[in-house]
Design a protein around this motif. Sequence first.
Motif, PDB file in Angstrom:
ATOM      1  N   GLN A 139      -1.208   5.300   9.574  1.00 17.56           N
ATOM      2  CA  GLN A 139      -2.023   5.278   8.348  1.00 17.56           C
ATOM      3  C   GLN A 139      -2.439   3.851   8.009  1.00 17.56           C
ATOM      4  N   LEU A 140      -1.518   2.923   8.165  1.00 21.32           N
ATOM      5  CA  LEU A 140      -1.824   1.529   7.878  1.00 21.32           C
ATOM      6  C   LEU A 140      -2.926   1.016   8.808  1.00 21.32           C
ATOM      7  N   ASP A 141      -2.829   1.346  10.092  1.00 19.20           N
ATOM      8  CA  ASP A 141      -3.867   0.944  11.049  1.00 19.20           C
ATOM      9  C   ASP A 141      -5.223   1.525  10.671  1.00 19.20           C
ATOM     10  N   GLN A 142      -5.250   2.787  10.281  1.00 18.06           N
ATOM     11  CA  GLN A 142      -6.506   3.430   9.871  1.00 18.06           C
ATOM     12  C   GLN A 142      -7.104   2.735   8.650  1.00 18.06           C
ATOM     13  N   MET A 143      -6.238   2.424   7.702  1.00 19.57           N
ATOM     14  CA  MET A 143      -6.692   1.769   6.474  1.00 19.57           C
ATOM     15  C   MET A 143      -7.266   0.385   6.781  1.00 19.57           C
ATOM     16  N   PRO A 147       0.833  -1.206   0.000  1.00 19.30           N
ATOM     17  CA  PRO A 147       0.000   0.000   0.000  1.00 19.30           C
ATOM     18  C   PRO A 147       0.869   1.258   0.000  1.00 19.30           C
ATOM     19  N   PRO A 148       0.317   2.375  -0.480  1.00 23.33           N
ATOM     20  CA  PRO A 148       1.079   3.623  -0.515  1.00 23.33           C
ATOM     21  C   PRO A 148       1.047   4.373   0.814  1.00 23.33           C
ATOM     22  N   THR A 149       1.089   3.661   1.927  1.00 22.06           N
ATOM     23  CA  THR A 149       1.080   4.296   3.246  1.00 22.06           C
ATOM     24  C   THR A 149       2.499   4.637   3.663  1.00 22.06           C
ATOM     25  N   ARG A 150       2.608   5.675   4.478  1.00 20.58           N
ATOM     26  CA  ARG A 150       3.925   6.124   4.923  1.00 20.58           C
ATOM     27  C   ARG A 150       4.163   5.878   6.409  1.00 20.58           C
ATOM     28  N   SER A 151       3.110   5.525   7.129  1.00 20.13           N
ATOM     29  CA  SER A 151       3.276   5.329   8.569  1.00 20.13           C
ATOM     30  C   SER A 151       2.416   4.161   9.046  1.00 20.13           C
ATOM     31  N   ALA A 201      -0.314  -7.619   8.451  1.00 15.35           N
ATOM     32  CA  ALA A 201       0.489  -6.450   8.092  1.00 15.35           C
ATOM     33  C   ALA A 201       1.945  -6.774   8.415  1.00 15.35           C
ATOM     34  N   CYS A 202       2.817  -6.518   7.444  1.00 19.42           N
ATOM     35  CA  CYS A 202       4.243  -6.819   7.583  1.00 19.42           C
ATOM     36  C   CYS A 202       5.035  -5.629   7.051  1.00 19.42           C
ATOM     37  N   GLN A 203       6.341  -5.692   7.242  1.00 19.14           N
ATOM     38  CA  GLN A 203       7.211  -4.703   6.642  1.00 19.14           C
ATOM     39  C   GLN A 203       8.401  -5.427   6.034  1.00 19.14           C
ATOM     40  N   ALA A 204       8.721  -5.088   4.790  1.00 24.20           N
ATOM     41  CA  ALA A 204       9.843  -5.692   4.082  1.00 24.20           C
ATOM     42  C   ALA A 204      10.531  -4.613   3.266  1.00 24.20           C
ATOM     43  N   GLU A 205      11.837  -4.567   3.366  1.00 25.45           N
ATOM     44  CA  GLU A 205      12.627  -3.615   2.589  1.00 25.45           C
ATOM     45  C   GLU A 205      12.129  -2.178   2.752  1.00 25.45           C
ATOM     46  N   GLY A 206      11.713  -1.830   3.974  1.00 25.67           N
ATOM     47  CA  GLY A 206      11.272  -0.478   4.272  1.00 25.67           C
ATOM     48  C   GLY A 206       9.872  -0.128   3.810  1.00 25.67           C
ATOM     49  N   GLU A 207       9.130  -1.092   3.262  1.00 23.70           N
ATOM     50  CA  GLU A 207       7.765  -0.841   2.801  1.00 23.70           C
ATOM     51  C   GLU A 207       6.797  -1.780   3.513  1.00 23.70           C
ATOM     52  N   PHE A 208       5.571  -1.285   3.716  1.00 26.60           N
ATOM     53  CA  PHE A 208       4.544  -2.125   4.303  1.00 26.60           C
ATOM     54  C   PHE A 208       4.045  -3.122   3.268  1.00 26.60           C
ATOM     55  N   ARG A 209       3.645  -4.279   3.728  1.00 19.65           N
ATOM     56  CA  ARG A 209       3.020  -5.300   2.891  1.00 19.65           C
ATOM     57  C   ARG A 209       1.775  -5.793   3.633  1.00 19.65           C
TER      58      ARG A 209
END
Length: 93
Positions: free
Chosen positions: A15-19, A8-12, A33-41
Amino acid sequence: MWLTIATPPTRSLDQLDQMMAAVDPEGLRARYACQAEGEFRIIAVWESKEHADRFFREVLGPVLARVLGPEPAGAPTTTGMEVLREFTPVTAG
């Protein structure tokens, strides 16, 4: 069963929790919800490809606009695949 992995195009994390809290999609079995290579997945397991397609086509855009603003920074990228087998742990008892 169908599995999707979306970036997703979230930055924090906020934002991910809200989405994630904004919608309870039809046909969704599990979502992670995960994080890989500095981006959320977001890894999601769906009842069917049709459920996932309907969510990405009809629901996700308005949710992104509500949480991130009318023009989010980039569109989510998504990979989908059919689940061939489901292995669940056997519980003792």
